[in-house]
Design a protein around this motif. Sequence first.
Motif: not given
Length: 558
Positions: A340-349, A473-477
């Motif tokens: 998760t990268y905030g306003s940029h959404g999900l990215e692949i690392v 955090s974008r994801n609280e889970d």
Amino acid sequence: MAVCARLCGVGPSRGCRRRQQRRGPAETAAADSEPDTDPEEERIEAGSAALSGAGGDRSAGPSSPPRCSLLELPPELLVEIFASLPGTDLPSLAQVCTKFRRILHTDTIWRRRCREEYGVCENLRKLEITGVSCRDVYAKRINPRVKSGRFMRILPDYEHMTYRDVYTCLLHRYRHILGLWQPDIGPYGGLLNVVVDGLFIIGWMYLPPHDPHVDDPMRFKPLFRIHLMERKSATVECMYGHRGPHNGHVQIVKKDEFSTKCNQTDHHRMSGGRQEEFRTWLREEWGRTLEDIFHEHMQELILMKFIYTSQYDNCLTYRRIYLPPSRPDDLIRPGLFKGTYGSHGLEIVMLSFHGKHARGTKITGDPNIPAGQQTVEIDLRHRIQLPDAESLHDFNELSRVVLEVREQVRKEQEQEQEGGPEDAEGLGQQSPQPCEEPPAEPAQAPGDGGAAAVAEPPAQSGQPFVLPVGVSSRNEDYPRTCRMCFYGTGLIAGHGFTSPERTPGVFVLFDEDRFGFIWLELKSFSLYSRVQAAFRNADAPSPQAFEEMLKNIQSLTS
């Protein structure tokens, strides 16, 4: 001729290369009607046999075994032998003799080569994949909008196709583009997986799940496909757009780089114009409408990405990437992760290990930190012992612990530059790290098997984890128990990758498939989840090749 026979290892042969080079067309045609024997060779063998029978060759003894040639083996045994050889060796084998050439037309040999080398499991006559017809696979996975009647018109002529055609004209010809690739789409990058899928070669674009569901599976989108429309003729089709497959082109630019081009870009356009195209793209990319996104900054980023990426719908260049090599002493298994990268959404690392450090390299990126850059770097020499659960709610307490470790790292780096690595190691031993002090009453995570994986004492195998107050955090889970934490740095920059800077943070290892990173300066938390997919043709030929690949993709965006 005896020399030729010994080199071929099959005895006399009228198809021997050395004889064919000396013959003209008329002699070659006449030789085809002759038996597969050579008079000179027969005379030599007969003389040797007579000499042996007369006791002339005393070293061989009276019971010398008879000489045997591959040509004397039954055809079914030769088929089994040839089918076990690599497909690239079979054309040379066909030039040995006429008998070998005839046997190599057996389709069973090439079917086995297609299956073992490229994973083709279809039967050209039955067109079945585990009970599902090939047309159903096409209709459901490749292009759901195609009706069955239209599919029959574009279905390749499998009745007159052979596995030899599939191997030579499709699989072997395009073998260099199989594997993982990163498209050159400015700062956004991407992940393309080119695979043999049924009787097609398909380029699947791997897309992260919709934000912020980081644990959801990846999404797939076909960009192009290659198959045999007619015998011995491979066809490339562009799958971009919403009007079905259309004419495309694939070109291998150089080693580890190829490009695709669409020859019918009108198939990419929609009747409602750019507005309809944007709404459709938004639903597919984000799983929502623009009205659902209330944050103005996020709306601007989404519009910017659509405008930028839509310029690459007719021509794209791809550069090969490898999966990171795995070592027994790695903290966890390296690989690809969704983050998760905030306003940029999900990215692949891509997480990889390099001795005492680990790195997270962006495969997909954004205008701030583009694809190819190292988003996080973890110092595996400096463990961090988090405060107890009650103190962990205080962001200042966490910040104090991390900054103390950063100061220690800075002193070690200065010592290393002045006196060498030996003095730096001595300094590290004189200053105990916070992580070396075990908690008084450590909490054991139920069912946590991390202790065995990292050879840690059972008392440190798990500890409570909660985000400090004020950290977004974008994801609280996220998991509420972690195995261990390390000091690390995260890369932040302004729009357009301006003023990049590495800032301190905390790498939090939850389990084998999940980790997190707390960005201290941004007061933000990123959660990462492993990409659960098996990639073929994606292993690096050597650790040096992987390191070189990382440098190349980073230099493109620097």
